[in-house]
Design an enzyme around this catalytic site. Structure first.
Site, PDB file in Angstrom:
ATOM      1  CG  ASN A  12     -10.133  -0.670  -0.122  1.00 11.50           C
ATOM      2  OD1 ASN A  12      -9.808  -0.767   1.057  1.00 11.50           O
ATOM      3  ND2 ASN A  12      -9.253  -0.676  -1.109  1.00 11.50           N
ATOM      4  CG  ASP A  16     -10.055   0.506   4.648  1.00  9.00           C
ATOM      5  OD1 ASP A  16      -9.822   0.667   3.430  1.00  9.00           O
ATOM      6  OD2 ASP A  16     -10.475  -0.569   5.121  1.00  9.00           O
ATOM      7  CG  ASP A  39      -7.487  -2.507   2.020  1.00  8.36           C
ATOM      8  OD1 ASP A  39      -7.745  -1.613   2.859  1.00  8.36           O
ATOM      9  OD2 ASP A  39      -6.689  -2.326   1.078  1.00  8.36           O
ATOM     10  CG  ASP A  57       7.337  12.199   4.268  1.00 10.78           C
ATOM     11  OD1 ASP A  57       8.552  12.371   4.059  1.00 10.78           O
ATOM     12  OD2 ASP A  57       6.871  11.988   5.398  1.00 10.78           O
ATOM     13  CD  GLU A 106      12.984  13.266   9.971  1.00 11.33           C
ATOM     14  OE1 GLU A 106      12.462  12.718  10.968  1.00 11.33           O
ATOM     15  OE2 GLU A 106      13.280  12.625   8.945  1.00 11.33           O
ATOM     16  CG  HIS A 161       5.793   9.750  10.940  1.00 13.87           C
ATOM     17  ND1 HIS A 161       6.120  11.060  10.695  1.00 13.87           N
ATOM     18  CD2 HIS A 161       6.819   9.015  10.449  1.00 13.87           C
ATOM     19  CE1 HIS A 161       7.291  11.119  10.084  1.00 13.87           C
ATOM     20  NE2 HIS A 161       7.737   9.894   9.924  1.00 13.87           N
ATOM     21  CG  ASP A 178      -8.229   3.799   0.967  1.00 13.04           C
ATOM     22  OD1 ASP A 178      -8.901   4.826   1.206  1.00 13.04           O
ATOM     23  OD2 ASP A 178      -8.716   2.653   1.024  1.00 13.04           O
TER      24      ASP A 178
END
Length: 540
Positions: free
Chosen positions: A27, A25, A29, A102, A245, A317, A33
């Protein structure tokens, strides 16, 4: 550094998968990103990877963490802007690293403009972009179940119809039978190619030819026709890396998907090995003796040699952390992470490293209230409804849940593991105090440097790319060993995938060989230490 203009550059490449929401990250939040990824490119260059596969960063309501896309041509504001994406492509390329996007071509978000239009009426041109069937509120077209639980059909009373979704109701399936749908998708892909991406990963691509009336999802009757057209209309001949996939792939189908003539994809993700420890569902564990795993790997290595290409991975993932799943995330965490890496990276194919794998990151047994994944939350509900206790349901989710892979990247021992200065969208694994990139880079014996060395060896020795495969000691319950021969070289990979010493006699062919890599110092003759692995090379 690989030259991506070279033909089949991806055969010599190692690809690193990033889950952008959890990587870095920039920023404060609490959400990773694109500028955060840019800030870590030097780390990835030091590791030696050749391309980054980004999980979806397109506009999305995040019902399925970005795999529900509402605009294929826009970057979700949580990740940044289109200018940030262009900067990432540019900065990565300056370091010899390509970017893979992706693509989810099987379905969209229900917030996509196409679906919002489709809901306006049966005569709307976008209605036929999706799959609809007439029916009654109490009688779906058939009993198909969605992958994430519940029925695969959702009723729309205003239309008097059901729409089909293989995953969540917020992910309506696209109707690939409609040529207009296909041309919309092809135009989008060509636009991203023009932005300079190095390739694409295509989500559940073997399901686009589905026939829901026959309850067929994967490997439908028109699948190969659609895939050939997709290739011809987009990336065919462009020398990009493309990986589809394909949960339903077997060796024969994979040969067709990864045909050497380039008519479909560079390779597919197949999951035969990753299903071997599952029962009737992913939440049901079953024993997986090592010989079963070895013989499965051998079948794919031999089955695709010279007529296809393997993708090599332990993690992604959607999968739990391999060190917790098949390694030892306790006393032998470092040793088992290294051994599993050696066992995989010596094979023929393109290796994929999932973020944090190079650190030996582990599963995170969070309580139910901390789960973020829709599949795990639905599984908890269904397991409890089926009579499982809370402890039983949570044990299954802790073992196989997707949240295990999605915890924030562990950069340091500091607050929030150095991932964010704010409140992370998902809890950081508490073991980041011991397991983190900062500590790994400072320790030349860390898992990181084993991965770095394996990546370098693949580029230096052509046997890694060209060699055939011979499995040794197939019935041994502790040792995974094989020989690769090609390009005037012979490579022996041997790994003790157990927490006990194991006997292994070096084959005569390697009596005078060089040790390319050893995970626990110079190997001792005839005996492997717990979770010890090594690579040997002979040259003609």
């Amino acid at each position: 550094m690989l030259d991506r203009k070279d033909k089949d550059w991806w055969k010599r490449a190692v690809i690193y998968q990033i889950y952008p929401k959890s990587f870095q990250d920039s920023n404060g939040d609490g959400v990773g990103d694109l500028p955060g990824i840019i800030s870590r490119l030097d780390y990835l260059q030091a590791l030696g990877v050749d391309a980054l596969w980004l999980c979806p960063v397109f506009a999305s309501p995040q019902a399925d963490n970005g795999y529900d896309i509402s605009d294929y041509r826009a970057i979700d504001p949580m990740f940044g802007t289109m200018e940030d994406m262009r900067a990432l492509i540019r900065e990565a390329d300056a370091r010899g690293i390509g970017i893979l996007l992706d693509l989810v071509l099987n379905h969209t978000s229900d917030r996509h403009r196409w679906f919002r239009e489709a809901l306006k009426g049966r005569d709307n041109p976008f209605h036929d972009y999706y799959i609809w069937r007439d029916g009654r509120p109490d009688m779906p077209p058939n009993g198909m179940k969605a992958t994430f639980g519940g029925p695969a059909w959702t009723w729309v009373p205003e239309l008097g119809q059901y729409y089909f979704h293989q995953f969540a109701p917020q992910q309506p399936d696209l109707n690939w039978e409609n040529p207009a749908v296909r041309q919309e998708l092809y135009a989008m892909i060509r636009a991203w190619m023009a932005e300079g991406v190095a390739g694409f990963r295509l989500d559940v691509i073997d399901q686009i030819g589905k026939d829901p009336d026959l309850q067929v999802t994967a490997n439908g009757p028109r699948l190969m026709e659609f895939l050939r057209e997709l290739n011809r209309e987009t990336f065919g001949g462009a020398n990009l890396v493309t990986v589809g996939e394909a949960w339903g792939a077997d060796v024969a189908r994979a040969r067709r998907y990864s045909a050497p003539d380039g008519s479909i994809f560079s390779m597919v993700f197949q999951f035969e090995q990753m299903l071997l420890d599952q029962g009737d569902s992913k939440w049901e564990a079953k024993p997986m003796p090592l010989p079963v795993l070895k013989k499965s790997i051998a079948r794919w290595q031999q089955g695709l040699h010279g007529c296809g290409w393997n993708s090599l991975f332990w993690n992604n993932h959607d999968l739990p952390r391999i060190v917790s799943r098949w390694g030892d995330d306790g006393e032998y965490r470092v040793q088992s992470a290294k051994a599993l890496a050696v066992a995989l990276h010596g094979l023929q194919g393109t290796p994929y490293i999932y973020q944090g794998e190079e650190l030996g990151m582990t599963n995170a047994p969070y309580p139910a209230e901390d789960l973020r994944d829709i599949e795990s939350r639905n599984a908890y509900r269904d397991l409890r409804a089926a009579g499982r206790t809370d402890a039983e349901a949570m044990a299954a989710i802790h073992r196989m849940g997707r949240d295990n892979a999605r915890t924030p990247m562990q950069w340091s021992a500091g607050a929030n593991a150095g991932f964010t200065a704010g409140t992370p969208w998902m809890r950081v694994n508490p073991n980041h105090v011991e397991i983190n990139a900062e500590a790994a880079l400072a320790d030349l014996d860390s898992v990181f440097y084993t991965y770095r060395d394996l990546i370098a060896l693949r580029k230096r020795y052509p046997v890694f790319v060209q060699g055939d495969f011979t499995l040794l000691c197939p019935d041994d319950g502790q040792v995974f060993a094989y020989v690769r021969r090609g390009a005037g070289q012979s490579l022996l990979a041997v790994a003790n995938l157990s927490g006990r010493p194991a006997a292994f006699a070096l084959p005569d062919e390697f009596a005078a060989s060089r040790v390319l890599l050893a995970t626990q110092g110079p190997p001792a003759g005839g005996l492997l230490r717990p979770w010890e692995a090594a690579l040997y090379l002979t040259e003609q």
